[in-house]
Write a protein that holds these residues in place. Sequence first.
Motif, PDB file in Angstrom:
ATOM      1  N   MET A   1     -79.360  40.206 -60.717  1.00 43.49           N
ATOM      2  CA  MET A   1     -78.455  40.341 -61.820  1.00 43.49           C
ATOM      3  C   MET A   1     -77.877  38.969 -62.153  1.00 43.49           C
ATOM      4  O   MET A   1     -77.530  38.200 -61.273  1.00 43.49           O
ATOM      5  CB  MET A   1     -77.312  41.297 -61.477  1.00 43.49           C
ATOM      6  N   ARG A   2     -77.770  38.688 -63.438  1.00 42.26           N
ATOM      7  CA  ARG A   2     -77.192  37.423 -63.901  1.00 42.26           C
ATOM      8  C   ARG A   2     -75.730  37.641 -64.266  1.00 42.26           C
ATOM      9  O   ARG A   2     -75.379  38.647 -64.849  1.00 42.26           O
ATOM     10  CB  ARG A   2     -77.952  36.909 -65.116  1.00 42.26           C
ATOM     11  N   LEU A   3     -74.901  36.656 -63.931  1.00 42.65           N
ATOM     12  CA  LEU A   3     -73.486  36.722 -64.253  1.00 42.65           C
ATOM     13  C   LEU A   3     -73.185  35.782 -65.409  1.00 42.65           C
ATOM     14  O   LEU A   3     -73.428  34.574 -65.317  1.00 42.65           O
ATOM     15  CB  LEU A   3     -72.642  36.328 -63.035  1.00 42.65           C
ATOM     16  N   GLU A   4     -72.681  36.346 -66.508  1.00 45.17           N
ATOM     17  CA  GLU A   4     -72.274  35.551 -67.667  1.00 45.17           C
ATOM     18  C   GLU A   4     -70.781  35.741 -67.875  1.00 45.17           C
ATOM     19  O   GLU A   4     -70.282  36.863 -67.819  1.00 45.17           O
ATOM     20  CB  GLU A   4     -73.029  35.991 -68.920  1.00 45.17           C
ATOM     21  N   ILE A   5     -70.089  34.636 -68.137  1.00 45.24           N
ATOM     22  CA  ILE A   5     -68.646  34.676 -68.333  1.00 45.24           C
ATOM     23  C   ILE A   5     -68.320  34.065 -69.687  1.00 45.24           C
ATOM     24  O   ILE A   5     -68.828  32.987 -70.022  1.00 45.24           O
ATOM     25  CB  ILE A   5     -67.914  33.912 -67.209  1.00 45.24           C
ATOM     26  N   ALA A   6     -67.481  34.739 -70.466  1.00 44.48           N
ATOM     27  CA  ALA A   6     -67.009  34.192 -71.737  1.00 44.48           C
ATOM     28  C   ALA A   6     -65.878  33.223 -71.459  1.00 44.48           C
ATOM     29  O   ALA A   6     -64.930  33.554 -70.742  1.00 44.48           O
ATOM     30  CB  ALA A   6     -66.533  35.320 -72.657  1.00 44.48           C
ATOM     31  N   VAL A   7     -65.980  32.008 -72.011  1.00 45.09           N
ATOM     32  CA  VAL A   7     -64.955  30.994 -71.805  1.00 45.09           C
ATOM     33  C   VAL A   7     -64.592  30.337 -73.125  1.00 45.09           C
ATOM     34  O   VAL A   7     -65.394  30.316 -74.066  1.00 45.09           O
ATOM     35  CB  VAL A   7     -65.391  29.920 -70.782  1.00 45.09           C
ATOM     36  N   THR A   8     -63.379  29.775 -73.149  1.00 45.86           N
ATOM     37  CA  THR A   8     -62.894  29.107 -74.355  1.00 45.86           C
ATOM     38  C   THR A   8     -62.498  27.654 -74.089  1.00 45.86           C
ATOM     39  O   THR A   8     -61.886  27.028 -74.949  1.00 45.86           O
ATOM     40  CB  THR A   8     -61.677  29.855 -74.942  1.00 45.86           C
ATOM     41  N   SER A   9     -62.848  27.152 -72.919  1.00 52.69           N
ATOM     42  CA  SER A   9     -62.480  25.769 -72.589  1.00 52.69           C
ATOM     43  C   SER A   9     -63.541  25.146 -71.692  1.00 52.69           C
ATOM     44  O   SER A   9     -64.286  25.844 -71.004  1.00 52.69           O
ATOM     45  CB  SER A   9     -61.130  25.733 -71.867  1.00 52.69           C
TER      46      SER A   9
ATOM     47  N   ALA B   1     -68.703  26.339 -60.919  1.00 51.89           N
ATOM     48  CA  ALA B   1     -68.316  26.166 -59.509  1.00 51.89           C
ATOM     49  C   ALA B   1     -68.300  27.480 -58.749  1.00 51.89           C
ATOM     50  O   ALA B   1     -68.564  27.509 -57.539  1.00 51.89           O
ATOM     51  CB  ALA B   1     -66.941  25.503 -59.424  1.00 51.89           C
ATOM     52  N   GLU B   2     -68.006  28.569 -59.450  1.00 51.56           N
ATOM     53  CA  GLU B   2     -67.905  29.877 -58.799  1.00 51.56           C
ATOM     54  C   GLU B   2     -69.209  30.670 -58.818  1.00 51.56           C
ATOM     55  O   GLU B   2     -69.241  31.814 -58.390  1.00 51.56           O
ATOM     56  CB  GLU B   2     -66.787  30.692 -59.442  1.00 51.56           C
ATOM     57  N   GLY B   3     -70.283  30.081 -59.342  1.00 48.58           N
ATOM     58  CA  GLY B   3     -71.596  30.706 -59.229  1.00 48.58           C
ATOM     59  C   GLY B   3     -72.095  31.490 -60.423  1.00 48.58           C
ATOM     60  O   GLY B   3     -73.104  32.193 -60.315  1.00 48.58           O
ATOM     61  N   ALA B   4     -71.447  31.383 -61.569  1.00 46.99           N
ATOM     62  CA  ALA B   4     -71.962  32.062 -62.763  1.00 46.99           C
ATOM     63  C   ALA B   4     -73.311  31.463 -63.141  1.00 46.99           C
ATOM     64  O   ALA B   4     -73.617  30.308 -62.822  1.00 46.99           O
ATOM     65  CB  ALA B   4     -70.978  31.929 -63.922  1.00 46.99           C
ATOM     66  N   ASP B   5     -74.123  32.252 -63.808  1.00 48.79           N
ATOM     67  CA  ASP B   5     -75.429  31.788 -64.277  1.00 48.79           C
ATOM     68  C   ASP B   5     -75.349  31.222 -65.688  1.00 48.79           C
ATOM     69  O   ASP B   5     -76.121  30.340 -66.053  1.00 48.79           O
ATOM     70  CB  ASP B   5     -76.433  32.947 -64.270  1.00 48.79           C
ATOM     71  N   THR B   6     -74.425  31.776 -66.469  1.00 52.15           N
ATOM     72  CA  THR B   6     -74.318  31.433 -67.887  1.00 52.15           C
ATOM     73  C   THR B   6     -72.872  31.546 -68.315  1.00 52.15           C
ATOM     74  O   THR B   6     -72.134  32.389 -67.793  1.00 52.15           O
ATOM     75  CB  THR B   6     -75.143  32.426 -68.750  1.00 52.15           C
ATOM     76  N   VAL B   7     -72.474  30.717 -69.284  1.00 49.78           N
ATOM     77  CA  VAL B   7     -71.203  30.947 -69.962  1.00 49.78           C
ATOM     78  C   VAL B   7     -71.490  31.172 -71.438  1.00 49.78           C
ATOM     79  O   VAL B   7     -72.414  30.580 -72.001  1.00 49.78           O
ATOM     80  CB  VAL B   7     -70.180  29.790 -69.797  1.00 49.78           C
TER      81      VAL B   7
ATOM     82  N   GLU C   1     -76.284  27.582 -67.586  1.00 52.66           N
ATOM     83  CA  GLU C   1     -76.607  27.509 -69.012  1.00 52.66           C
ATOM     84  C   GLU C   1     -75.358  27.763 -69.842  1.00 52.66           C
ATOM     85  O   GLU C   1     -74.566  28.651 -69.524  1.00 52.66           O
ATOM     86  CB  GLU C   1     -77.660  28.560 -69.376  1.00 52.66           C
ATOM     87  N   VAL C   2     -75.214  26.986 -70.903  1.00 50.20           N
ATOM     88  CA  VAL C   2     -74.139  27.200 -71.863  1.00 50.20           C
ATOM     89  C   VAL C   2     -74.754  27.804 -73.118  1.00 50.20           C
ATOM     90  O   VAL C   2     -75.647  27.211 -73.725  1.00 50.20           O
ATOM     91  CB  VAL C   2     -73.407  25.882 -72.207  1.00 50.20           C
ATOM     92  N   HIS C   3     -74.288  29.002 -73.465  1.00 51.89           N
ATOM     93  CA  HIS C   3     -74.709  29.674 -74.697  1.00 51.89           C
ATOM     94  C   HIS C   3     -73.499  29.686 -75.621  1.00 51.89           C
ATOM     95  O   HIS C   3     -72.413  30.115 -75.223  1.00 51.89           O
ATOM     96  CB  HIS C   3     -75.162  31.100 -74.422  1.00 51.89           C
ATOM     97  N   ALA C   4     -73.682  29.222 -76.833  1.00 58.24           N
ATOM     98  CA  ALA C   4     -72.579  29.108 -77.785  1.00 58.24           C
ATOM     99  C   ALA C   4     -72.588  30.274 -78.773  1.00 58.24           C
ATOM    100  O   ALA C   4     -73.634  30.633 -79.320  1.00 58.24           O
ATOM    101  CB  ALA C   4     -72.676  27.793 -78.545  1.00 58.24           C
TER     102      ALA C   4
END
Length: 136
Positions: free
Chosen positions: A1-9, A18-24, A54-57
Amino acid sequence: MRLEIAVTSAAGAGTSAAEGADTVELCSSLELGGITPSQGLLEASLEHVDGRLEVHALVRPRPGDFRYSASDVDTMVHEVKHLLRQGAAGVVVGALTAEQDVDVPVVRRLLESAKETNPEARLTWRFLGVVATPVG
């Protein structure tokens, strides 16, 4: 399973790496549902993740619904190309018809723009929670 996190900064992107996410999923104004991040935010985020994920915009020219005018779509095509050239590994898009179904011509145009700009680019969907008829 891939972990993606939504971020604004950029800091959020760095912490995710640093915490091991695969994508933002990088966006601005998440409190408004998210809009396209600025050039500076993408550049800083890429520096903070330093290739660790990976950074997805997000490509969304305005808050509100996912029904877009021709002018909105033209803007989104330019944003897709710019974000991928700037270093995003992918883009997150969504477009719906008035009936809340996938606006296939718009999504196809965005996909084609992405693939023309970077054949390796990933394209993900932003509107799955609001689409009337699931695709698939």
